[in-house]
Structure formats: structure tokens, C-alpha cells
Design a protein around this motif. Structure first.
Motif, PDB file in Angstrom:
ATOM      1  N   TYR A 172      59.597   9.253  28.028  1.00  0.00           N
ATOM      2  CA  TYR A 172      58.756   8.993  29.180  1.00  0.00           C
ATOM      3  C   TYR A 172      58.017   7.679  29.033  1.00  0.00           C
ATOM      4  CZ  TYR A 172      59.404  13.982  30.066  1.00  0.00           C
ATOM      5  OH  TYR A 172      59.941  15.223  30.305  1.00  0.00           O
ATOM      6  N   ALA A 173      57.853   7.000  30.148  1.00  0.00           N
ATOM      7  CA  ALA A 173      56.964   5.855  30.165  1.00  0.00           C
ATOM      8  C   ALA A 173      55.546   6.330  29.873  1.00  0.00           C
ATOM      9  CB  ALA A 173      57.015   5.153  31.515  1.00  0.00           C
ATOM     10  N   ALA A 174      54.781   5.495  29.181  1.00  0.00           N
ATOM     11  CA  ALA A 174      53.428   5.888  28.802  1.00  0.00           C
ATOM     12  C   ALA A 174      52.576   6.259  30.008  1.00  0.00           C
ATOM     13  CB  ALA A 174      52.763   4.760  28.011  1.00  0.00           C
ATOM     14  N   SER A 175      52.813   5.619  31.133  1.00  0.00           N
ATOM     15  CA  SER A 175      52.001   5.838  32.313  1.00  0.00           C
ATOM     16  C   SER A 175      52.194   7.217  32.940  1.00  0.00           C
ATOM     17  CB  SER A 175      52.290   4.762  33.362  1.00  0.00           C
ATOM     18  OG  SER A 175      53.653   4.776  33.739  1.00  0.00           O
ATOM     19  N   VAL A 176      53.290   7.894  32.613  1.00  0.00           N
ATOM     20  CA  VAL A 176      53.567   9.197  33.214  1.00  0.00           C
ATOM     21  C   VAL A 176      53.615  10.318  32.194  1.00  0.00           C
ATOM     22  CG1 VAL A 176      54.883   8.051  35.028  1.00  0.00           C
ATOM     23  CG2 VAL A 176      56.090   9.087  33.091  1.00  0.00           C
ATOM     24  N   LYS A 177      53.537   9.985  30.929  1.00  0.00           N
ATOM     25  CA  LYS A 177      53.615  10.997  29.880  1.00  0.00           C
ATOM     26  C   LYS A 177      52.495  12.019  30.043  1.00  0.00           C
ATOM     27  CE  LYS A 177      55.054   9.521  26.022  1.00  0.00           C
ATOM     28  NZ  LYS A 177      55.168   8.817  24.711  1.00  0.00           N
TER      29      LYS A 177
ATOM     30  N   PHE B 118      54.562  13.989  34.099  1.00  0.00           N
ATOM     31  CA  PHE B 118      55.915  14.157  34.633  1.00  0.00           C
ATOM     32  C   PHE B 118      56.786  14.874  33.616  1.00  0.00           C
ATOM     33  CE2 PHE B 118      55.991  10.190  37.623  1.00  0.00           C
ATOM     34  CZ  PHE B 118      54.814  10.616  38.206  1.00  0.00           C
ATOM     35  N   THR B 119      57.746  15.627  34.112  1.00  0.00           N
ATOM     36  CA  THR B 119      58.709  16.303  33.265  1.00  0.00           C
ATOM     37  C   THR B 119      60.109  16.098  33.821  1.00  0.00           C
ATOM     38  OG1 THR B 119      57.100  18.017  32.658  1.00  0.00           O
ATOM     39  CG2 THR B 119      59.420  18.471  32.217  1.00  0.00           C
ATOM     40  N   ILE B 120      60.988  15.564  32.997  1.00  0.00           N
ATOM     41  CA  ILE B 120      62.371  15.372  33.402  1.00  0.00           C
ATOM     42  C   ILE B 120      63.217  16.514  32.837  1.00  0.00           C
ATOM     43  CG2 ILE B 120      62.961  13.909  31.417  1.00  0.00           C
ATOM     44  CD1 ILE B 120      64.745  12.270  33.334  1.00  0.00           C
ATOM     45  N   SER B 121      64.157  16.977  33.623  1.00  0.00           N
ATOM     46  CA  SER B 121      65.045  18.045  33.187  1.00  0.00           C
ATOM     47  C   SER B 121      66.386  17.907  33.896  1.00  0.00           C
ATOM     48  CB  SER B 121      64.425  19.423  33.459  1.00  0.00           C
ATOM     49  OG  SER B 121      64.208  19.622  34.844  1.00  0.00           O
ATOM     50  N   ARG B 122      67.350  18.684  33.442  1.00  0.00           N
ATOM     51  CA  ARG B 122      68.675  18.626  34.051  1.00  0.00           C
ATOM     52  C   ARG B 122      69.315  19.996  34.028  1.00  0.00           C
ATOM     53  NH1 ARG B 122      71.848  14.403  30.465  1.00  0.00           N
ATOM     54  NH2 ARG B 122      73.684  15.164  31.628  1.00  0.00           N
TER      55      ARG B 122
ATOM     56  N   TYR C 207      64.052   5.958  37.689  1.00  0.00           N
ATOM     57  CA  TYR C 207      63.410   4.657  37.759  1.00  0.00           C
ATOM     58  C   TYR C 207      62.578   4.591  39.026  1.00  0.00           C
ATOM     59  CZ  TYR C 207      66.673   3.103  34.126  1.00  0.00           C
ATOM     60  OH  TYR C 207      67.390   2.962  32.958  1.00  0.00           O
ATOM     61  N   ARG C 208      61.647   3.656  39.071  1.00  0.00           N
ATOM     62  CA  ARG C 208      60.874   3.467  40.288  1.00  0.00           C
ATOM     63  C   ARG C 208      60.592   1.990  40.497  1.00  0.00           C
ATOM     64  NH1 ARG C 208      55.083   6.229  38.491  1.00  0.00           N
ATOM     65  NH2 ARG C 208      54.377   4.559  37.065  1.00  0.00           N
ATOM     66  N   GLN C 209      60.373   1.648  41.747  1.00  0.00           N
ATOM     67  CA  GLN C 209      60.103   0.272  42.098  1.00  0.00           C
ATOM     68  C   GLN C 209      59.083   0.219  43.228  1.00  0.00           C
ATOM     69  OE1 GLN C 209      63.545  -2.056  43.181  1.00  0.00           O
ATOM     70  NE2 GLN C 209      62.505  -3.965  42.684  1.00  0.00           N
ATOM     71  N   SER C 210      58.016  -0.525  42.993  1.00  0.00           N
ATOM     72  CA  SER C 210      56.994  -0.760  43.998  1.00  0.00           C
ATOM     73  C   SER C 210      57.182  -2.157  44.573  1.00  0.00           C
ATOM     74  CB  SER C 210      55.593  -0.626  43.397  1.00  0.00           C
ATOM     75  OG  SER C 210      55.384   0.665  42.855  1.00  0.00           O
TER      76      SER C 210
ATOM     77  N   ARG D 147      61.883  -3.064  38.944  1.00  0.00           N
ATOM     78  CA  ARG D 147      62.226  -1.665  38.763  1.00  0.00           C
ATOM     79  C   ARG D 147      61.962  -1.279  37.312  1.00  0.00           C
ATOM     80  NH1 ARG D 147      67.802   0.490  41.276  1.00  0.00           N
ATOM     81  NH2 ARG D 147      66.745  -0.558  43.021  1.00  0.00           N
ATOM     82  N   GLU D 148      61.300  -0.161  37.109  1.00  0.00           N
ATOM     83  CA  GLU D 148      60.935   0.262  35.772  1.00  0.00           C
ATOM     84  C   GLU D 148      61.426   1.669  35.480  1.00  0.00           C
ATOM     85  OE1 GLU D 148      56.731   0.573  35.150  1.00  0.00           O
ATOM     86  OE2 GLU D 148      56.402   1.833  36.912  1.00  0.00           O
ATOM     87  N   LEU D 149      61.692   1.908  34.221  1.00  0.00           N
ATOM     88  CA  LEU D 149      62.108   3.229  33.777  1.00  0.00           C
ATOM     89  C   LEU D 149      60.910   4.164  33.771  1.00  0.00           C
ATOM     90  CD1 LEU D 149      64.284   5.115  32.485  1.00  0.00           C
ATOM     91  CD2 LEU D 149      63.458   4.296  30.273  1.00  0.00           C
ATOM     92  N   VAL D 150      61.079   5.328  34.366  1.00  0.00           N
ATOM     93  CA  VAL D 150      60.050   6.362  34.370  1.00  0.00           C
ATOM     94  C   VAL D 150      60.308   7.373  33.262  1.00  0.00           C
ATOM     95  CG1 VAL D 150      58.949   8.205  35.703  1.00  0.00           C
ATOM     96  CG2 VAL D 150      59.650   6.078  36.834  1.00  0.00           C
ATOM     97  N   ALA D 151      61.517   7.871  33.201  1.00  0.00           N
ATOM     98  CA  ALA D 151      61.895   8.862  32.200  1.00  0.00           C
ATOM     99  C   ALA D 151      63.405   8.946  32.125  1.00  0.00           C
ATOM    100  CB  ALA D 151      61.311  10.241  32.541  1.00  0.00           C
TER     101      ALA D 151
END
Length: 120
Positions: free
Chosen positions: A59-64, A67-71, A37-40, A45-49
Motif C-alpha cells: 500500500y501507498a503510505a497515504s492509504v495504509k 484501504f484494503t486490496i483483495s482479489r 492506481y489513481r490520478q488527480s 498517476r500513482e500506485l495506490v495498492a
């Protein structure tokens, strides 16, 4: 007993890249869904991925596409690879994880947040 420790934030120029990490530690039985999540300032606070325990991602449309999320389940660590960064990506980024402790229901834990600043 459970802690999420983030790292990798910093100052980067537009178009640059950063890789955020979130390491979970403590008495952990399981880790299910994990997300960034991120917050400006002045914003919610908004979900990023997020990534599910089975590996499905969203993914949020703004970062699709950027950004790449992994674990890494063996290391109990979540990652966010951020490419093509834009000034509007500037925010405090928070790690969130659904963690089950032995004998307890799952709970959503938050990291401390790491600052990402994109500026030329």
C-alpha cells in the motif's frame, strides 16, 4: 479480447467508504499481479495498492490502514475497500492487471477508470 471493467466509484462524504471492483473478462489463461492506481488533475498517476498472485499486498503510505486490496481468483475480480475517505483521495481510480492469454506473454492491462469524489 481482454477487458477490465471497473465499478463502485461515486460521490462520498469525508469519512465515508466505497468499494471498488474490477472484473476481468475475455480469453484469460492467468492473472498475476493486480493493482489500483489513481490520478488527480495535474498530477501523475500513482500506485495506490497492489496484490501479487500469491496474495502479498503493498500500500501507498497515504492509504495504509484505510484501504484494503483483495482479489477473488475464481471470479477474476479485484477489489479495493476504501474506508475513512479524505478529500485528497479524490481521483480517477484505475485497475491494472498482469494477464496472460493462451499462448501469449503476459501483458499489463488497464481498466477504463472510475471517478471517486470525496466532498462534504
Amino acid at each position: 479480447q481482454v477487458q477490465l471493467v471497473e465499478s463502485g466509484g461515486g460521490l462520498v462524504q469525508p469519512g465515508g467508504s466505497l468499494r471498488l471492483s474490477c472484473a476481468s473478462s475475455g480469453s484469460i489463461f492467468s492473472i498475476d499481479d493486480m493493482g489500483w492506481y489513481r490520478q488527480s488533475p495535474g498530477k501523475q498517476r500513482e500506485l495506490v495498492a497492489f496484490i501479487t498472485g500469491s496474495g502479498n499486498t503493498h500500500y501507498a503510505a497515504s492509504v495504509k490502514g484505510r484501504f484494503t486490496i483483495s482479489r477473488d481468483n475464481a471470479k477474476n475480480t479485484l477489489y479495493l475497500q476504501m474506508n475513512g475517505l479524505k478529500p485528497e483521495d479524490t481521483a480517477v481510480y484505475y485497475c491494472n492487471a498482469e494477464i496472460g492469454r493462451p499462448g501469449l506473454p503476459t501483458y499489463y492491462y488497464w481498466g477504463q477508470g472510475t471517478q471517486v469524489t470525496v466532498s462534504s
